[in-house]
Write an enzyme that holds these catalytic residues in place. Structure first.
Site, PDB file in Angstrom:
ATOM      1  N   ASP A 185       0.854  -1.184   0.000  1.00 54.35           N
ATOM      2  CA  ASP A 185       0.000   0.000   0.000  1.00 54.35           C
ATOM      3  C   ASP A 185       0.894   1.239   0.000  1.00 54.35           C
ATOM      4  O   ASP A 185       1.852   1.334   0.777  1.00 54.35           O
ATOM      5  CB  ASP A 185      -0.908   0.004   1.233  1.00 54.35           C
ATOM      6  CG  ASP A 185      -1.886   1.162   1.219  1.00 54.35           C
ATOM      7  OD1 ASP A 185      -2.994   0.983   0.700  1.00 54.35           O
ATOM      8  OD2 ASP A 185      -1.522   2.238   1.720  1.00 54.35           O
ATOM      9  N   ASN A 193      -3.266  12.815  -3.881  1.00 57.10           N
ATOM     10  CA  ASN A 193      -4.392  13.165  -4.749  1.00 57.10           C
ATOM     11  C   ASN A 193      -5.034  14.483  -4.333  1.00 57.10           C
ATOM     12  O   ASN A 193      -5.376  15.325  -5.181  1.00 57.10           O
ATOM     13  CB  ASN A 193      -5.446  12.053  -4.724  1.00 57.10           C
ATOM     14  CG  ASN A 193      -5.090  10.894  -5.639  1.00 57.10           C
ATOM     15  OD1 ASN A 193      -4.340  11.043  -6.596  1.00 57.10           O
ATOM     16  ND2 ASN A 193      -5.645   9.726  -5.345  1.00 57.10           N
ATOM     17  N   HIS A 198      -5.305  14.237  -9.164  1.00 53.83           N
ATOM     18  CA  HIS A 198      -5.316  12.822  -9.505  1.00 53.83           C
ATOM     19  C   HIS A 198      -4.318  12.472 -10.595  1.00 53.83           C
ATOM     20  O   HIS A 198      -3.854  11.327 -10.672  1.00 53.83           O
ATOM     21  CB  HIS A 198      -6.727  12.396  -9.921  1.00 53.83           C
ATOM     22  CG  HIS A 198      -7.678  12.285  -8.779  1.00 53.83           C
ATOM     23  ND1 HIS A 198      -8.341  13.358  -8.249  1.00 53.83           N
ATOM     24  CD2 HIS A 198      -8.055  11.202  -8.033  1.00 53.83           C
ATOM     25  CE1 HIS A 198      -9.101  12.962  -7.235  1.00 53.83           C
ATOM     26  NE2 HIS A 198      -8.950  11.659  -7.083  1.00 53.83           N
ATOM     27  N   ASP A 202      -1.845   9.454 -10.325  1.00 54.87           N
ATOM     28  CA  ASP A 202      -1.706   8.418 -11.353  1.00 54.87           C
ATOM     29  C   ASP A 202      -0.244   8.205 -11.727  1.00 54.87           C
ATOM     30  O   ASP A 202       0.194   7.063 -11.964  1.00 54.87           O
ATOM     31  CB  ASP A 202      -2.493   8.805 -12.605  1.00 54.87           C
ATOM     32  CG  ASP A 202      -3.998   8.695 -12.398  1.00 54.87           C
ATOM     33  OD1 ASP A 202      -4.416   8.132 -11.368  1.00 54.87           O
ATOM     34  OD2 ASP A 202      -4.745   9.174 -13.265  1.00 54.87           O
ATOM     35  N   GLU A 228      -4.655   2.233  -4.389  1.00 52.22           N
ATOM     36  CA  GLU A 228      -3.192   2.328  -4.299  1.00 52.22           C
ATOM     37  C   GLU A 228      -2.571   1.053  -3.743  1.00 52.22           C
ATOM     38  O   GLU A 228      -1.426   1.061  -3.281  1.00 52.22           O
ATOM     39  CB  GLU A 228      -2.785   3.523  -3.424  1.00 52.22           C
ATOM     40  CG  GLU A 228      -3.164   3.415  -1.944  1.00 52.22           C
ATOM     41  CD  GLU A 228      -4.565   3.916  -1.627  1.00 52.22           C
ATOM     42  OE1 GLU A 228      -4.799   4.286  -0.461  1.00 52.22           O
ATOM     43  OE2 GLU A 228      -5.413   3.924  -2.534  1.00 52.22           O
TER      44      GLU A 228
END
Length: 316
Positions: A185, A193, A198, A202, A228
């Site tokens: 994680d 974010n 975002h 990404d 994630e």
């Protein structure tokens, strides 16, 4: 249409014996009506499935009614597929399969006795029956492969993970081998974010996915589990090896991932679980997920190992 038919020159025989055809081959060539009926029956059989291997096996077996053949070889580089049926003979005839400039791979037949001109003509007279079923099967195969890929990271997705874990767990039971999984994680990913957007998030996801993919062995596999989170399957891996891989991965990501935040590192937390003859993959994943939760509760940026009876944290 079928293009580029060639017959290779014979190679030196090395003790191979010719296998007999499983079907009787007529002494004389079939009449036009017989050939037409053969094509229609063959077409019905080939169109009954989208399984590429079954299509080729059926085609090869049915051809034995026309021409005695020892072996069949198919190769499609576009999907990384190679299939072989029967035995390889010294003499071969090869075809490139195509339709409207679209390539569907190379198909070859072989036997120890050289093919006669009339036999090659019979083969060519039915090759076109194969093209459309092959095209449909390849398109279906590509669609399935695409459905198993996460479009953002290029890794296998959760659907592919379920299939792979089930298969590998069955193999572990049969051969009494080791397997471990890592639940990974990205720490504080929501903050990335929220603060940087975002698109920045990404980019971090793609970087982490690429680093995982290049860090693990070729025999291992990585999947985007969701959001994630990533799941890594380590084949033939005991718990110490899995923990070592997790630590190496943790250091690699913190050192090489470009963070959108100035003077900030991207870190990961990892939960490790070793296969302990669980009945299905959710049980194993749940153990790794519990270890991941412990890692995040303990402060993140660390590896935690889950045992069937106890959970221990790996100190930083």
């Amino acid at each position: 249409m079928v293009t580029s038919f060639t017959q290779r020159r014979p190679t030196q025989q090395t003790g191979a014996t010719r296998s007999r055809s499983a079907h009787a081959v007529p002494d004389s060539s079939p009449t036009l009506d017989q050939l037409k009926e053969f094509r229609l029956n063959l077409m019905k059989q080939l169109q009954a499935t989208l399984d590429l291997e079954q299509i080729l096996r059926t085609f090869f077996n049915e051809l034995q009614h026309l021409v005695a053949l020892d072996g069949c070889h198919y190769q499609a580089d576009s999907v990384g597929l190679v299939l072989d049926f029967g035995e390889t003979g010294r003499h071969r005839c090869n075809y490139e399969l195509s339709l409207n400039d679209e390539q569907f791979g190379r198909l070859g037949f072989s036997r120890n006795k050289r093919l006669l001109e009339k036999e090659m003509q019979l083969l060519e007279s039915v090759m076109d029956v194969l093209v459309y079923p092959m095209r449909n099967a390849l398109l279906y195969r590509k669609a399935l492969a695409t459905a198993m890929i996460d479009p953002l990271t290029g890794l296998n997705n959760r659907g592919a993970m379920a299939v792979t874990l089930n298969r590998e767990m069955d193999r572990m039971r049969r051969h009494d081998q080791d397997m471990s999984i890592l639940m990974v994680d990205i720490d504080h990913f929501k903050d990335i974010n929220d603060r940087y957007g975002h698109l920045a998030g990404d980019d971090v996801l793609r970087q982490v996915a690429q680093l995982i993919d290049t860090t693990i062995r070729g025999c291992d596999a990585c999947f985007r589990f969701g959001g994630e989170e990533f799941l890594i399957m380590l084949t033939d891996s005991n718990l110490p090896l899995a923990r070592m891989v997790a630590e190496r991965l943790r250091h690699t990501i913190s050192e090489q991932t470009r963070s959108p935040a100035p003077n900030s590192l991207v870190t990961i937390s990892v939960g490790v679980a070793h296969f302990d003859d669980e009945s299905d993959w959710p049980e194993l994943v749940d153990r790794a997920d519990r270890a991941l939760y412990q890692a995040k509760q303990a402060g993140r940026n660390r590896v935690v190992t889950d045992h069937p009876q106890t959970t221990t944290a790996q100190a930083l």
